[in-house]
Structures are given as structure tokens and as C-alpha cells.
Write an enzyme that holds these catalytic residues in place. Sequence first.
Site, PDB file in Angstrom:
ATOM      1  N   LYS A 141       0.842  -1.198   0.000  1.00  0.00           N
ATOM      2  CA  LYS A 141       0.000   0.000   0.000  1.00  0.00           C
ATOM      3  C   LYS A 141       0.875   1.245   0.000  1.00  0.00           C
ATOM      4  O   LYS A 141       1.779   1.373   0.834  1.00  0.00           O
ATOM      5  CB  LYS A 141      -0.843   0.031   1.289  1.00  0.00           C
ATOM      6  CG  LYS A 141      -2.124  -0.773   1.257  1.00  0.00           C
ATOM      7  CD  LYS A 141      -2.635  -0.815   2.689  1.00  0.00           C
ATOM      8  CE  LYS A 141      -4.065  -1.060   2.883  1.00  0.00           C
ATOM      9  NZ  LYS A 141      -5.043  -0.225   2.331  1.00  0.00           N
TER      10      LYS A 141
ATOM     11  N   HIS B 213      -0.710  -7.500   9.185  1.00  0.00           N
ATOM     12  CA  HIS B 213      -0.816  -6.086   8.794  1.00  0.00           C
ATOM     13  C   HIS B 213      -0.477  -5.129   9.949  1.00  0.00           C
ATOM     14  O   HIS B 213       0.267  -4.169   9.785  1.00  0.00           O
ATOM     15  CB  HIS B 213      -2.233  -5.747   8.318  1.00  0.00           C
ATOM     16  CG  HIS B 213      -2.731  -6.605   7.201  1.00  0.00           C
ATOM     17  ND1 HIS B 213      -1.907  -7.196   6.290  1.00  0.00           N
ATOM     18  CD2 HIS B 213      -4.001  -6.962   6.846  1.00  0.00           C
ATOM     19  CE1 HIS B 213      -2.632  -7.875   5.420  1.00  0.00           C
ATOM     20  NE2 HIS B 213      -3.903  -7.750   5.739  1.00  0.00           N
TER      21      HIS B 213
END
Length: 459
Positions: free
Chosen positions: A172, A230
Site C-alpha cells: 500500500k 498487517h
Amino acid sequence: MDLRSDAVVLFGVTGDLVAKKLFPALYELTRRGRLDMPVIGVARSRWDHQQLITAARKSVLEANGRVDDEVFEALTRRLTMLSGDYADPATYRRLAEALSAAERPLFYLAIPPAVFTPVVDGLAAAGLAGRGRVVVEKPFGRDLASSYTLNEALRAAFAPERIFRIDHYLGKESVEGLRVFRFANRLFEPLWNAEHIANIQITLAEGFGTEGRAGFYDRMGATRDVLQNHMLQVVALLAMEPPAAAGDEAFRAEEVRVLRQVRPLSPETTVRGQYAGYRLEPGVAADSNTETFVATRLLVDSPRWAGMPFYLRTGKLMPGTATEVVVEFRAPERDLVAPAGGGERQPNLLRFRLGRNDGIALSLQTKEPGAEVASRTVELPIDFDAVLGHRREAYERLLDDALDGRHLRFAREEAIEQEWRIVEPILDLPEPVASYPRGSWGPAEAEALAGRWHAPTRR
Ligand code: NDP
């Protein structure tokens, strides 16, 4: 850089991940002229070519709202289908025939974790692993011991530099941006420690439930699904020391070093929750103790962070979907200005929005207009979409990187092992999970954990 792969094999092409993320990523790569190799979809389902194309079009349409026919046709010319059982050696023989012209195929395992090892073994037995690269999805194992076992199976078939472990947060732009924020701005670095920061909170909230995949989720839970991977990756980026040198290698080494300094999570400072009605969903055990929510306190035993809490919480059916880091700075040393209207003193907050609507916001104290000298909070928000424009999706970047053999945005073996070590004490706890209402921030006990949580601003 190594040579680019010259074929892609998508195991699990009929599945959810391919539909949601990988077809749109392949389409975008085609648009940018980055996909000039055959793409073979593999599954047990007996799909013909037309079914494959129909599924690909549907998924691009759902992701983008429109399909550019020229780009899509270029993609369909690359796509072929191969159906077969993963336990049958004939499947891999047929795959080897289909790949006879490929020297460096990329194998993407978009299949349930239970099938990772049989497929890797099948590829090795057919002589396909030696010249290929493999992409493995998360979760990488279920705990430390099973992550070792999976590593052994992968390493028996593929050279270490040909193994790519996905944690899509690393792909990301917003998450990678933390590295730049930390090390390219002088402004905050002197304050980036326990002396000036009171706590750092990370909320990864999903406004949705298990979306028809409850049977799969019930064997997973929130800790394995997102906290272990994450959220701990984000902790590493926030907490790491400046790397010893410029460049990716030194950066990744520092990331692993800080994970080693994270204390194992403690059940005493962890709250596990389950949303009301979860046990009634198809595929969920009637007495399931799987957590759909977890909140915990994390400590980093480094001089920079000694004693300062990181608070992490994640859950399903929260009041919205957002991933936000909130850095709460300590109050000024002397209390010289009271808040307007006699309200509660507000700390300076720095927010990193890492999900949709990504950006940064800083809350500052300014003077309340009027005769009194009193403070009030104002926000300095930056929306990345507005200032930076469109950025590429994580899966597109990751697929492109794996095709090139670039490792930077993939999880390191040592990092994954450290992440399992950190969460291990809170996996599969026997104490019953606390129920919480749908659309809430989890069980009441979680509220007390942080003293005061700062809710995400965009949901
Ligand atoms: P699915 O449950 O959709 O399974 C993918 C495909 O695998 C299915 O279409 C099915 O195809 C095949 N399959 C299912 N069960 C078995 C089995 N027991 N043996 C052999 N094949 C089987 O998985 P997802 O697409 O959701 O996920 C794929 C991988 O990606 C998993 O490792 C998951 O953890 C990971 N992941 C998924 C995310 C998501 O959003 N979906 C997000 C992050 C990671 P067929 O029967 O046609 O062979």
C-alpha cells in the site's frame, strides 16, 4: 534485478481473492504494458475459457465500474484455463506442457493455506519449481511452529530468493509512506519517542462482517487475520530506528530488529470480542470462541519506546471501515492555557489514515476567538487523493514486483516468525470471548484498555 517472469500461473483462479484483487491487478498491468506473458488459471472446477473470461470481466467491472474493451481483449488473449486435482500428478504434467516455452514462471498460490504444501510438492515433483518463483498468500502458517513447517516445504522446492510472502499492507502506498514520513521529515523525529509521545493507537476497523466466508474465518479469527501481519507491520514502521544506511536492505534489517524488541502480547492486557449473532452464521461452530475483535497493549523494549504503550484494536462490524494510526503527544510541561468553555484538555494528535481516503491530519491547539485567552482544537488535514492523485493498488504493485523478482514489498521470513512469537500468547485463549453489539467499537472492556481511544475520523 533478475529477469522478469515469462508466465503467470494462478492457482485458485475461481476464488475470492482472484476475483476481488488479482484480475483487476492483471487488467491494470495489461493497461500499462506490463503483462506480455501467458496467464494460466488453475482450479479444480471445470471452467472453460469462456467462463474464465466472464469471471475476469465481472471482477474488473466490479473493481473499476467500467471495462476498457481494448485493454480487456489484450488480457483475454493471455488467459487460459487448466482444470485438475491438486493431488493428481497429471495436473502438474499438463501444467508443465503448457509452460514448455516458459523459462521463469511465477506461481501464485491463491488457494486455502491447507493446500499450499501439496501444490508446492506437486510443482517440485513435476520439475517446475526449480525455474520458477512462488507467491504465498497470508496467513503464513497458524503459529510459529507451522510457519517453520511451511518455510521448510517452500525452501525444499524453491530457492529462498524465489519465495515471495504476501502481506499486502506492504504494497500500500499509504503504508510505505510511513517510511518517508519518518525518515524524510526532520520536524517530528526529535519528538518521536516515549518522552514526547503518550501513546500510539492503531485501529483497523471493518464495517462489514465475514461476507459469506464465515466457515473460513472461524478457523482464523482477528489475531491471525490482521493483527499478526498487517498491524504488526505498521508497528514496525512506526517504531523502528533509522536504518544504518540508505537503501532497502538496511531498511528491512531494521524492521526485523525492532520486531525482535517487541514483547510478547499478554492475555492480561488483551480483550477478545465476538459480534452478536456470529455463532448463527453458516459454517461457524455453535460454541465458537473465535474472536471477531481484538484489542491489546503492545510494548517495545527499545530505549526510544521504553514503557510507552502502543494500543492496537481490530474488529468486524465496527462503526465503519478505516485503518488509522493516532499518535497522541504528551501535554505541555506547564499548563498555561485552559481549554475554552472549561472543557477537557485536548492533546496534539497526528493521524495517519492508511485505508480508503488515505492522508495525514494534525490536531493543534489555537486561540478560541474572544476576550479570553483560551485554547481550542483545529485540524490540519491532508487528503492524499487530492494532492497526489491516483495511486496504484497494492496487489498491482506486488504482482509487478514479484514478476521482476523484487523483494522489498514482501514479508521477510524472520519478520513473520517474530510476528508469530509476539502474538503466540494470545492465540486460542480458552477464556470466553466477550460479546459486543454489531456496529459498536467492541466489548466495553476494550474501551478501558487504552483509557481513551481516538476514533478514526473518516469511515
Ligand atoms: P477461496 O476460499 O475463495 O478459495 C480459492 C479457490 O481455492 C477456490 O475457488 C477453490 O477453487 C479452491 N479451493 C477451495 N478449497 C480447496 C481445497 N480444500 N482444496 C483445493 N482447492 C480448494 O480463497 P480466497 O480466494 O479467499 O483466498 C485465497 C488465499 O488468499 C488464501 O490463502 C487466503 O488466506 C488468502 N487471502 C485472501 C483474501 C481475500 O480477500 N479473499 C485476502 C488476503 C489473503 P476450486 O474448487 O475451483 O479449485
